[in-house]
Design a protein around this motif. Structure first.
Motif, short mmCIF file in Angstrom:
data_model
loop_
_atom_site.label_atom_id
_atom_site.label_comp_id
_atom_site.label_asym_id
_atom_site.label_seq_id
_atom_site.Cartn_x
_atom_site.Cartn_y
_atom_site.Cartn_z
N ILE A 103 10.21 -14.76 -12.60
CA ILE A 103 11.51 -14.86 -13.39
C ILE A 103 12.52 -14.15 -12.80
O ILE A 103 14.02 -14.41 -12.70
CB ILE A 103 11.25 -14.32 -14.95
N ILE A 104 12.37 -12.79 -12.59
CA ILE A 104 13.47 -11.92 -11.94
C ILE A 104 13.93 -12.37 -10.61
O ILE A 104 15.12 -12.17 -10.45
CB ILE A 104 12.78 -10.36 -11.72
N ALA A 105 13.12 -12.97 -9.93
CA ALA A 105 13.43 -13.27 -8.46
C ALA A 105 14.31 -14.56 -8.77
O ALA A 105 15.62 -14.70 -8.13
CB ALA A 105 12.46 -13.69 -7.78
N ALA A 106 13.97 -15.50 -9.81
CA ALA A 106 14.65 -16.75 -9.88
C ALA A 106 16.30 -16.33 -10.56
O ALA A 106 17.18 -17.04 -10.14
CB ALA A 106 14.24 -17.47 -10.95
N VAL A 107 15.99 -15.27 -11.25
CA VAL A 107 17.37 -14.94 -12.02
C VAL A 107 18.36 -14.38 -10.93
O VAL A 107 19.54 -14.43 -10.75
CB VAL A 107 17.25 -13.81 -13.18
N GLY A 108 17.70 -13.62 -10.15
CA GLY A 108 18.54 -12.93 -8.93
C GLY A 108 18.92 -13.73 -8.06
O GLY A 108 20.20 -13.47 -7.52
N VAL A 116 23.55 -8.16 1.75
CA VAL A 116 22.92 -6.72 1.68
C VAL A 116 22.78 -6.31 3.21
O VAL A 116 22.42 -6.82 4.01
CB VAL A 116 21.47 -6.73 1.19
N SER A 117 23.33 -4.87 3.17
CA SER A 117 23.41 -4.17 4.62
C SER A 117 22.52 -2.94 4.73
O SER A 117 22.58 -2.15 3.49
CB SER A 117 24.46 -3.73 4.99
N ILE A 118 21.38 -3.32 5.33
CA ILE A 118 20.36 -1.92 5.40
C ILE A 118 21.02 -0.99 6.38
O ILE A 118 20.97 0.28 6.15
CB ILE A 118 19.18 -2.28 6.12
N SER A 119 21.82 -1.44 7.42
CA SER A 119 22.47 -0.54 8.19
C SER A 119 23.86 -1.37 8.94
O SER A 119 23.78 -2.64 8.56
CB SER A 119 21.61 0.00 9.52
N SER A 120 24.64 -0.83 9.93
CA SER A 120 25.47 -1.53 10.35
C SER A 120 24.87 -2.85 11.20
O SER A 120 25.62 -3.89 11.56
CB SER A 120 26.42 -0.73 11.24
N LEU A 121 23.72 -2.72 11.85
CA LEU A 121 23.03 -3.69 12.43
C LEU A 121 22.40 -4.65 11.85
O LEU A 121 22.43 -6.15 12.41
CB LEU A 121 21.96 -3.02 13.48
N ILE A 122 21.65 -4.46 10.70
CA ILE A 122 20.86 -5.26 9.81
C ILE A 122 21.67 -5.65 8.59
O ILE A 122 21.88 -4.91 7.79
CB ILE A 122 19.65 -4.78 9.45
N THR A 123 22.18 -7.15 8.65
CA THR A 123 22.93 -7.47 7.34
C THR A 123 22.35 -8.87 7.09
O THR A 123 22.35 -9.82 7.85
CB THR A 123 24.46 -7.62 7.69
N PHE A 124 21.78 -8.88 5.89
CA PHE A 124 21.46 -10.37 5.48
C PHE A 124 21.58 -10.84 4.08
O PHE A 124 22.18 -10.07 3.49
CB PHE A 124 19.86 -10.77 5.60
N HIS A 125 21.69 -12.17 3.82
CA HIS A 125 22.21 -12.57 2.60
C HIS A 125 20.99 -12.11 1.66
O HIS A 125 19.85 -12.21 1.85
CB HIS A 125 22.07 -14.27 2.71
N SER A 126 21.63 -11.88 0.51
CA SER A 126 20.77 -11.34 -0.58
C SER A 126 19.64 -12.27 -1.23
O SER A 126 18.50 -12.00 -1.90
CB SER A 126 21.27 -10.82 -1.95
N ASP A 127 20.03 -13.79 -0.66
CA ASP A 127 18.99 -14.74 -1.35
C ASP A 127 17.63 -14.63 -0.61
O ASP A 127 16.61 -14.91 -0.96
CB ASP A 127 19.52 -16.08 -0.98
N PHE A 128 17.82 -13.86 0.55
CA PHE A 128 16.55 -13.60 1.25
C PHE A 128 15.61 -12.95 0.59
O PHE A 128 14.31 -13.02 0.63
CB PHE A 128 16.91 -13.19 2.72
N ILE A 129 16.00 -11.72 0.03
CA ILE A 129 15.38 -10.94 -0.77
C ILE A 129 14.72 -11.47 -2.03
O ILE A 129 13.52 -11.54 -2.52
CB ILE A 129 16.05 -9.65 -1.35
#
Length: 173
Positions: A103-108, A116-129
């Protein structure tokens, strides 16, 4: 097998030192050593104490035969019926937690649309999470439901066939 060999074997089975046995019997370590090496003979009083310490009969000690291994009974700390209840409860709790994760993942997934950026090199769309959480929650939920039904079917089959495991049988006596 001599009496000394039997004392030695029984002492070794209990993982007891000569000093420990001597202390329990009120004799010296050298006396125990002499008994085990057949250099001295126990009197009736000491034989009775030795038998009490090792849980064997004087008859078994004095016969020339090997002393049989004691039958070890495994005592469970939790009765089988309680274990089944705990397994079912764990399965239900795990299913509720995984369903909540879904439910939390579906709502998110529905609500969020940023990156979402973990560092300047790693950026991905929050949908992945959110999709990862959704898949993880789904797998966990399916696993817990399967575990619950396996427990339910196994319990039902045992009741229908009337089969009793060795542990259940020993607890009934």
């Amino acid at each position: 097998m001599t009496l000394g060999e039997k004392i030695w074997r029984l002492r070794e089975r209990k993982r007891m030192s000569q000093e420990e046995l001597a202390e329990k019997l009120g004799v010296t370590r050298q006396t125990v050593s002499n008994w085990e090496n057949d250099k001295a003979i126990l009197d009736a009083e000491k034989l009775a104490k030795v038998c009490a310490v090792f849980g064997v009969s004087a008859d078994d000690m004095l016969k020339g035969e090997e002393i049989p291994q004691p039958i070890v009974q495994i005592k469970e700390t939790v009765p089988p019926s309680k274990r089944k209840e705990r397994r079912r409860l764990f399965s239900i709790i795990f299913a509720v937690i995984s369903f909540t994760l879904i439910i939390i993942a579906a709502v998110g997934l529905i609500v969020s649309d940023d990156k979402v950026s973990i560092s300047s090199l790693i950026t991905f769309h929050s949908d992945f999470i959110w999709i990862s959480l959704l898949v993880l929650g789904g797998v966990a939920f399916i696993g817990s439901v399967i575990a619950f039904f396996v427990l339910f079917i196994r319990n039902r089959t045992k009741k229908e066939t009337g089969s009793v495991s060795a542990l259940d049988n020993s607890n009934a006596q």
